[in-house]
Enzyme design. Sequence first.
Site, short mmCIF file in Angstrom:
data_model
loop_
_atom_site.label_atom_id
_atom_site.label_comp_id
_atom_site.label_asym_id
_atom_site.label_seq_id
_atom_site.Cartn_x
_atom_site.Cartn_y
_atom_site.Cartn_z
N GLU A 1 0.81 -1.22 0.00
CA GLU A 1 0.00 0.00 0.00
C GLU A 1 0.84 1.26 0.00
O GLU A 1 0.53 2.22 -0.71
CB GLU A 1 -0.96 0.02 1.19
CG GLU A 1 -2.21 -0.83 1.01
CD GLU A 1 -1.98 -2.30 1.23
OE1 GLU A 1 -0.85 -2.69 1.59
OE2 GLU A 1 -2.92 -3.08 1.07
N HIS B 1 -9.77 -4.86 11.28
CA HIS B 1 -10.42 -4.66 9.98
C HIS B 1 -11.70 -3.84 10.06
O HIS B 1 -12.53 -3.89 9.14
CB HIS B 1 -10.74 -6.01 9.33
CG HIS B 1 -9.56 -6.71 8.75
ND1 HIS B 1 -8.56 -7.23 9.52
CD2 HIS B 1 -9.22 -6.97 7.46
CE1 HIS B 1 -7.65 -7.80 8.74
NE2 HIS B 1 -8.02 -7.64 7.49
C1 LIG Z 1 -1.65 -4.49 4.38
C2 LIG Z 1 -2.75 -5.36 3.89
N1 LIG Z 1 -3.21 -5.23 2.63
C3 LIG Z 1 -4.19 -6.01 2.15
C4 LIG Z 1 -4.79 -6.96 2.95
C5 LIG Z 1 -5.93 -7.84 2.40
N2 LIG Z 1 -5.42 -9.23 2.24
C6 LIG Z 1 -5.59 -10.15 3.21
S1 LIG Z 1 -4.87 -11.59 2.81
C7 LIG Z 1 -4.34 -11.02 1.32
C8 LIG Z 1 -3.56 -11.92 0.42
C9 LIG Z 1 -2.33 -12.46 1.09
O1 LIG Z 1 -1.73 -13.46 0.28
P1 LIG Z 1 -0.49 -14.27 0.82
O2 LIG Z 1 0.44 -13.35 1.54
O3 LIG Z 1 0.08 -15.05 -0.31
O4 LIG Z 1 -1.06 -15.24 1.93
P2 LIG Z 1 -2.17 -16.38 1.71
O5 LIG Z 1 -3.50 -15.71 1.87
O6 LIG Z 1 -1.95 -16.94 0.35
O7 LIG Z 1 -1.94 -17.37 2.80
C10 LIG Z 1 -4.72 -9.70 1.15
C11 LIG Z 1 -4.44 -8.88 -0.05
C12 LIG Z 1 -4.32 -7.06 4.29
N3 LIG Z 1 -4.89 -7.93 5.15
N4 LIG Z 1 -3.31 -6.28 4.72
#
Ligand SMILES: Cc1ncc(C[n+]2csc(CCOP(=O)(O)OP(=O)(O)O)c2C)c(N)n1
Lengths: 353, 353, 330, 330
Positions: free
Chosen positions: D61, D130
């Site tokens: 972000e 959240h």
């Molecule tokens: C700073 C931030 N930006 C966006 C989000 C929304 N979000 C939650 S999980 C996720 C994807 C994360 O993917 P990854 O790191 O590969 O972990 P996985 O879900 O695959 O275990 C996003 C974009 C968040 N929680 N925190």
Amino acid sequence: MSNIEAHSPEPSGQPSRDDDRLDGPAPATRPSSQVDHLAELYRQMLLIRRVEEEAARAYAQGKIGGFLHLYIGQEAVAVGALSALKPEDYVVTTYRDHGVAIAKGMSARAVMAELYGKETGCSRGLGGSMHMFDAKTGMLGGHGIVGSHIPLAAGAAFASKYRADGRVTLCFFGEGAVSIGGFHEGVSLAALWKLPIVFICENNEYSMGTPLSRTMSVEDVSMKALGYGIDRDRFFAEDVLTVEQRIGEAVQRARELSLPTLVEVRTYRFRGHSMSDPAKYRTAQELEERKKKDPVLRARTQLTEQGFAAPKLDQLEQAVEAEVMDAVKFAEDSPEPDASILEPTTYDGPFAA
Amino acid sequence: MSNIEAHSPEPSGQPSRDDDRLDGPAPATRPSSQVDHLAELYRQMLLIRRVEEEAARAYAQGKIGGFLHLYIGQEAVAVGALSALKPEDYVVTTYRDHGVAIAKGMSARAVMAELYGKETGCSRGLGGSMHMFDAKTGMLGGHGIVGSHIPLAAGAAFASKYRADGRVTLCFFGEGAVSIGGFHEGVSLAALWKLPIVFICENNEYSMGTPLSRTMSVEDVSMKALGYGIDRDRFFAEDVLTVEQRIGEAVQRARELSLPTLVEVRTYRFRGHSMSDPAKYRTAQELEERKKKDPVLRARTQLTEQGFAAPKLDQLEQAVEAEVMDAVKFAEDSPEPDASILEPTTYDGPFAA
Amino acid sequence: MARVLRYREALREAMTEEMERDDRVFLMGEEVGHYQGAYKVSEGMLDKFGPRRVIDTPIAESGFAGIGVGAAMVGLRPIIEFMTWNFSAVAFDQILNSAAKMRQMSGGQFNCPIVFRGPNASARQVGSQHSHAMEHFYAHVPGLKVLAPAFPADAKGLMKAAIRDDNPVLFMESETLYSVKGEVPDDLDTVPMGKAQIVREGKDCTIVAYSRMTHVAIEAAATLEKKGIDVEIVDLRSLRPLDEDTIVHSVRKTHRCVVVHEGWPYGGVGAEVSDRVQRLAFDFLDAPVLRITTLDVPMPYNAKLEQLCMPQPDRVVSAVERTVGKNRAS
Amino acid sequence: MARVLRYREALREAMTEEMERDDRVFLMGEEVGHYQGAYKVSEGMLDKFGPRRVIDTPIAESGFAGIGVGAAMVGLRPIIEFMTWNFSAVAFDQILNSAAKMRQMSGGQFNCPIVFRGPNASARQVGSQHSHAMEHFYAHVPGLKVLAPAFPADAKGLMKAAIRDDNPVLFMESETLYSVKGEVPDDLDTVPMGKAQIVREGKDCTIVAYSRMTHVAIEAAATLEKKGIDVEIVDLRSLRPLDEDTIVHSVRKTHRCVVVHEGWPYGGVGAEVSDRVQRLAFDFLDAPVLRITTLDVPMPYNAKLEQLCMPQPDRVVSAVERTVGKNRAS
Ligand SMILES: Cc1ncc(C[n+]2csc(CCOP(=O)(O)OP(=O)(O)O)c2C)c(N)n1
Ligand SMILES: Cc1ncc(C[n+]2csc(CCOP(=O)(O)OP(=O)(O)O)c2C)c(N)n1
Ligand SMILES: [Mg+2]
Ligand SMILES: [Mg+2]
């Protein structure tokens, strides 16, 4: 350069500017002979050096306030690097920004007046030492939060790719900025999106009072490039022509292939971090050793060795001196900004109190 | 484990907990025979799998709300990795935390009750799926902001080094977290200060709907270690024993040499990112291919091949089933937290309205 | 017995005494050690406690703020220095989402005994990115405590209280206060958080202030006295929790209130005080609560404009005169 | 002519129309493209505009917020989506120090025509990290504009105005509003920023609200009507600039005011409204301004506790009854 105007949000967003703001060297005009070219780079470095020496004096006299971070000792980095750019290219740097501003084409008057907080300063006295901006020369500032300008620079490069305008962005930062998130996110995105940008880490060995060895587990900053899969380079910045040539390669990679490069330029600041820093964290010997490699003196010696005539050199140095003195006088004589400047440069809603 | 209590800020900070919260497997007790050991790991993976399948059902029935990120398909990572730890070691992970919580020793009851938002949940119904915490087993959560828990984990490791308590911290995160500043700053500092921590990137190939190829310029995440000068490892997590052994090496490096390691564990989630994600971004074939490598089934096959008696396996699976059903009933029957719980868990100043 | 100490020295004494008393307490931040502190608050502490407990960090505020929170979760009691509070903006998420949330989202299992501290608000001509009054962002957040003492004795006593508290405490100092001197009792232990103090008794109008603005209020009070206006000054010391009883009690007596703080007006601490006063002293107010704050613009570099933007005694004086001049229409 | 659109569709139309009209406008954020938007606001936009102008980002972000600001400095007009506003906490510095400061600190040379948008405040049981109402942090900051419309037509018109504005505009949507339907005039162009609207006329008390809380206020008004209390509802739409004239004009008529918003009370938008009302309508107020907000605690996961913490119609009803019951002592 009107290009930049053409792309700027609204004419209204660009208040008319004093013409004197646009004096000073056009950095990328290549003189016919190589010696003359070196002379021009020497002139720019000397101008930066002298402007800052005068600024330090004015600071001691209380005519300049706030933080004043001098670039003295590092001039070859900005002058060499900016000399590899076209006028319409962009540059973004830190609070240690006088050298970059002048090398990009800002006049000594605009710099000095800004330091004095005058209306004729590049940022109309609102920005100060840390926030030198110049839309006309593509100088996108002068930023105070370590690392946070790196994504901004990637944004300018993003815009160039988006518009296919062929511009390249140079982003300068210190080795102390490499530990912060802004560096990582800016470089990651530039690498992922193949943006036309050159990340120039000015490794002057200290982050305020902290030597590199206590801020990074890997002392070779350029190694970070491996994690992003981008090209890297690393060299000492004692010879301004070396800087110009090596940065030039990265600029070419950016312009022709739209690929970012991480370049670690090894340099040294002769003054403290800012005016308030006595620099007790380093020895006098260390400083003396490094001053022997002063890039400004070195260029001067090269010029004489290469037969640049003494009278011409004398003339050049007197011209610089005159420009600096004129800038000081201009700053002294310029008016302070009026309070009315505050409102239009911020949102136009009602004051809350 | 009372160690943890001993180091916790104040007894007052640790409200007395229901004993049933402490049932469930002690993850690091090594059974004599290797087969029995594999059986124990299989039991844990199966328990995680079944708890989440029941959670998905309860979610569909509206008994669980908010976000529910299932770990199904990745069980070998948590179970293998946590099995390489001692009970007093610490673990920190993301919102996709049920597997890690159970593998670290949290009871199915505590997990299910938390998902139901009940007072008997591990976080007393205040945290929910994304915020599973357990001071007694060294489970430091369950965090919702991508990347932000990585410095927290480095902080736990910092505390271990500060106290010389010999503990190791495991930090789990997804490959999507590698682009954010929190990753960079957490790993940089751990590398600089030589903290006893293992960074485990669970590369399940997707960050929500985005494949790795569109989030990183270098697809080998472990390459990032080069920029920090720390050790790295990279392997597939289909065999739980492989995970245990490889993470074990990194744990040993952390415990004996106080050196961090970046480990990229390649895995895959069988469900969507969360319950609301239909996962249209991948093909049915891709999913089927990966399900053939289901680590839970694989462990079961290995067990039978290695002559783990059918009746014993049957018994084990029935025990897991009983534990899961008991957990569901426990969650259903448990009371909701009373509003009075809100005040003491926050600052004790007056409400402003 | 009491000694005269500078604000800076009072803070150093508090940290030193608490570190001597409790090995779990340590100081971490940029240039706190070898450099002796960017503003010399931690001068000599590295020599005294060594690099295990006085830790220089790279420039990575969200990283070391997060390390502090993680260490606090498992029982240490970190003091995290931000070279200035402006730089906490890059660590905002760690303060909002980790420090402030940890205790509740873990069901009370992990509290977060950590102190974040550093100079806040304007210095001198340091420009728009370095002049933030960050308390207005943080006082909004439940789970945090926010302190902003004006005097060395309070700085020492509140710092000791903050270090011993089990909640995250944000401690707002000021570059322009570090050299201010004041009496500090030898036997001073902790000063309770959440308690304001009356630093001047008066009957005509209540001035609510904190940190450097308390001194501005005192200056204004002297001018007002000459004009025959007798103000009472409430020095908040603690912004969250906010001692509304002391404020309201004073306003019920004076029937008038002016709030003075650095930082912008919109939704700041002053707005909160204004709301509480109009709500809890409604029938006692003879004039609206007025706020004197930094003007609602990014801070300019130019010295004159900067002074124009910042709250000055004369602005406080005229605000008080306006409220005292006003009489409720009824 | 008018059509009935969902809030989500109104936003999509606004972005689509502005992107059709101006190539400098692009949309960037996590999952805005291939995934069609985490909450489907940008559904179909990648197909329509292609990957040059609808750009999926990694999770970074502060990186892509900064890229947006840098691009805006040189003349593009980015729309940056935060998957939810909660995640803007990691980009806080870029909004506070880059976007909000750029124009002034460059002496007016570089303005920053950028829109940051996404769902804000509570969703359903998404927990303490959240559920933030982030507008209270950003409305404090000069150099930013902050919008929070309640209805599809305003969402569309204000989004178009925001995209055409040369200042950074923060656009607060709501997961719980995306499916709300409303009439949107076919010929709707921009809705002016900084203008509140009266969504219900009444004489007994003014309720000030915005975003989802405007709907809560409308629900409360219906209940109050049955009880013979006739409230006027001011829907702010714009939080900064704040339309104090419309608020004050209404309160001078009704003599009473209740402010309703999500998010914590301390120094929030409600405190600002409260301050302005007591200051600018002092002689007209018959009762103190009351605020109904999210309770001053981190948001709990448990459904019942979450509902308890959030502003509900019944809390608004009783607050209005309290103010209407009160008569100024004189
Ligand atoms: C700073 C931030 N930006 C966006 C989000 C929304 N979000 C939650 S999980 C996720 C994807 C994360 O993917 P990854 O790191 O590969 O972990 P996985 O879900 O695959 O275990 C996003 C974009 C968040 N929680 N925190
Ligand atoms: C986020 C942030 N943290 C701290 C500071 C204070 N600060 C300003 S410059 C500086 C040192 C930077 O060193 P380096 O990056 O090596 O650049 P140099 O000053 O050597 O040119 C620090 C700590 C800041 N401006 N921003
Ligand atoms: Mg440096
Ligand atoms: Mg993933």
